[in-house]
Design an enzyme around this catalytic site. Structure first.
Site: not given
Ligand SMILES: NC(=O)c1ccc[n+]([C@@H]2O[C@H](COP(=O)([O-])OP(=O)(O)OC[C@H]3O[C@@H](n4cnc5c(N)ncnc54)[C@H](OP(=O)(O)O)[C@@H]3O)[C@@H](O)[C@H]2O)c1
Length: 218
Positions: A130
């Protein structure tokens, strides 16, 4: 201002969509599941249902016509393992870049991650994949002629936002609320003079507007 958010129903994406809508911006985006469409509609947000991994750049470009700012807030999360990470966080960003080019969208904001997140822990091979995929995506975007900003939040929490952050090219990895990430992205949407910067984001003591304004150069 018209913003298009890939991942509009996600934790960060939905918060950002609500903030921009409240500010009077026109918001569109891509979500995957029908119930998410209903949730978005309940917030007065009309978005488009589609799977990024099955959407070609020309199709996405057609949705982007008239967009001022494209925000990539999607991510595989914990689901689907390395293949999903490659497909969404990696190839998905490539599709977004190509679609932006085809639709003549100049500005792209990418939600990335600290490359050294959790260096103090034992992490899985999937997590390493990742972080590597996100770094490759950063490099791909940074090599384009687009007006980009790469935002690298620390570990995300669902605690209420504080309205205060630390934002800088290099920070120690801690945590930050999704509320504050979304508010920082909204500020970046409205600050076109901040361009072609990689900025890390953690909890902090600086007002979000001040944190963003300090990185406008020239
Ligand atoms: N978690 C952490 O601590 C962390 C830290 C730093 C950065 N980030 C980054 O921050 C960003 C946002 O995080 P978040 O917490 O908002 O994540 P999240 O709630 O998982 O939201 C990501 C969204 O992307 C959508 N998605 C995934 N695959 C897709 C596809 N094939 N087509 C269209 N949409 C798709 C998901 O859809 P579904 O709802 O249908 O699954 C989800 O709604 C991510 O890029 C993550 O890598 C995360």
């Amino acid at each position: 201002m018209k913003a298009f958010i890939i991942g509009i129903a996600g934790g960060v994406g939905l918060r950002l969509a609500r903030l921009l809508t409240a500010d009077g911006d026109h918001v569109d985006g891509l979500y995957r599941r029908s119930e998410q469409g209903e949730l978005l509609e309940a917030h007065g947000i009309h978005a488009t249902r589609g799977d990024l991994t099955r959407t070609g750049a020309p199709t996405l470009a057609a949705l982007l016509r008239g967009t001022d700012v494209l925000v990539f807030a999607a991510g595989a999360g914990g689901e689907g393992g390395t293949n999903a990470i490659t497909a969404i966080d990696g190839h998905g960003l490539s599709t977004a870049i190509e679609a932006a080019r085809l639709a003549d969208v100049r500005r792209l904001l990418l939600v990335s991650v600290f490359p050294e997140a959790w260096r103090d822990r034992e992490v899985s091979d999937t997590f390493e994949h990742y972080v590597e995929t996100k770094k490759r995506a950063d490099a791909e975007l940074a090599a384009t002629a687009l007006d980009w900003v790469i935002l690298r939040p620390a570990a995300l929490t669902d605690d209420p936002g504080t309205g205060r952050i630390s934002l800088a090219p290099a920070l120690v990895h801690t945590q930050v609320t999704r509320d504050d990430v979304a508010a920082t992205l909204a500020e970046l949407v409205h600050t076109p003079r901040l361009s072609r910067e990689i900025l890390e984001l953690t909890e902090g003591s600086t007002l979000i507007a001040d944190g963003v304004q300090q990185w406008i150069r020239g």
